[in-house]
Design a protein around this motif. Structure first.
Motif, PDB file in Angstrom:
ATOM      1  N   GLU A  92       0.804  -1.220   0.000  1.00 52.81           N
ATOM      2  CA  GLU A  92       0.000   0.000   0.000  1.00 52.81           C
ATOM      3  C   GLU A  92       0.840   1.275   0.000  1.00 52.81           C
ATOM      4  O   GLU A  92       0.442   2.274  -0.600  1.00 52.81           O
ATOM      5  N   GLN A  93       2.013   1.257   0.644  1.00 54.45           N
ATOM      6  CA  GLN A  93       2.821   2.480   0.667  1.00 54.45           C
ATOM      7  C   GLN A  93       3.290   2.847  -0.738  1.00 54.45           C
ATOM      8  O   GLN A  93       3.099   3.980  -1.190  1.00 54.45           O
ATOM      9  N   LEU A 143      -2.970   1.380   6.731  1.00 54.34           N
ATOM     10  CA  LEU A 143      -1.723   2.093   7.023  1.00 54.34           C
ATOM     11  C   LEU A 143      -1.699   2.604   8.459  1.00 54.34           C
ATOM     12  O   LEU A 143      -0.675   2.504   9.144  1.00 54.34           O
ATOM     13  N   SER A 144      -2.799   3.155   8.915  1.00 54.98           N
ATOM     14  CA  SER A 144      -2.871   3.667  10.272  1.00 54.98           C
ATOM     15  C   SER A 144      -2.648   2.556  11.295  1.00 54.98           C
ATOM     16  O   SER A 144      -1.878   2.717  12.250  1.00 54.98           O
ATOM     17  N   ARG A 146      -1.124  -0.304  10.850  1.00 49.15           N
ATOM     18  CA  ARG A 146       0.260  -0.796  10.767  1.00 49.15           C
ATOM     19  C   ARG A 146       1.230   0.181  11.409  1.00 49.15           C
ATOM     20  O   ARG A 146       2.198  -0.230  12.045  1.00 49.15           O
TER      21      ARG A 146
END
Length: 155
Positions: A92-93, A143-144, A146
């Motif tokens: 995702e990054q 993302l948050s 992780r």
């Protein structure tokens, strides 16, 4: 291909490390629209699915099998950061920012995933902006979570 959506809602697929599911409780129509933009990728135990440092602007959705996220040090030692099972996403990054991969993903078992290239996401966004916004929101939530988990390694 008929996707077993229960993998994305089933708590048994997730350990403590993987508590955020991608597109949880989305309709079959939403999944169909998304999967129409993806490519099937199969992996075998031991395969390096992604490598730290490579440039590849795609998001991956695990359908079956298990993978692990590994960070390699400059000394060549590896550190397992998390495991990924059916219902998880990764990449995702780089998908969002286009920068090199921050970790390596290695297959623990045989399995299958879907790859969503950025260009396909842009097409999806043009045809179904509501779904694209939902996908981006879900990626943000992953993302948050992780980041919160990584903060635990620091303290």
């Amino acid at each position: 291909m008929m996707l077993n959506l229960s993998a994305f809602d089933n708590e048994e697929n997730f350990g403590e490390e993987d508590v955020v599911r991608f597109m949880r409780n989305r309709s079959a129509e939403d999944w169909s629209a998304l999967l129409a933009q993806t490519e099937i990728v199969q992996f075998k135990q031991g395969d390096l699915v992604l490598q730290q440092g490579e440039i590849d602007r795609a998001l991956y959705i695990v359908l079956t099998g298990e993978l692990e996220v590994v960070l390699f040090s400059t000394e060549g030692e590896d550190r397992r950061l998390s495991r990924l099972a059916a219902g998880c996403i990764f990449g995702e990054q780089s998908f969002l920012d286009g920068k090199p991969r921050s970790a390596t993903v290695r297959a623990v078992t045989n399995g299958e995933m879907r790859m969503l290239p950025w260009s396909a996401f842009e097409r999806l966004s043009d045809s179904n902006p509501h779904l694209a916004l939902g996908i981006l929101f879900d990626i943000g939530c992953v993302l948050s979570e992780r980041l919160r988990r990584m903060n635990q390694f620091i303290v």
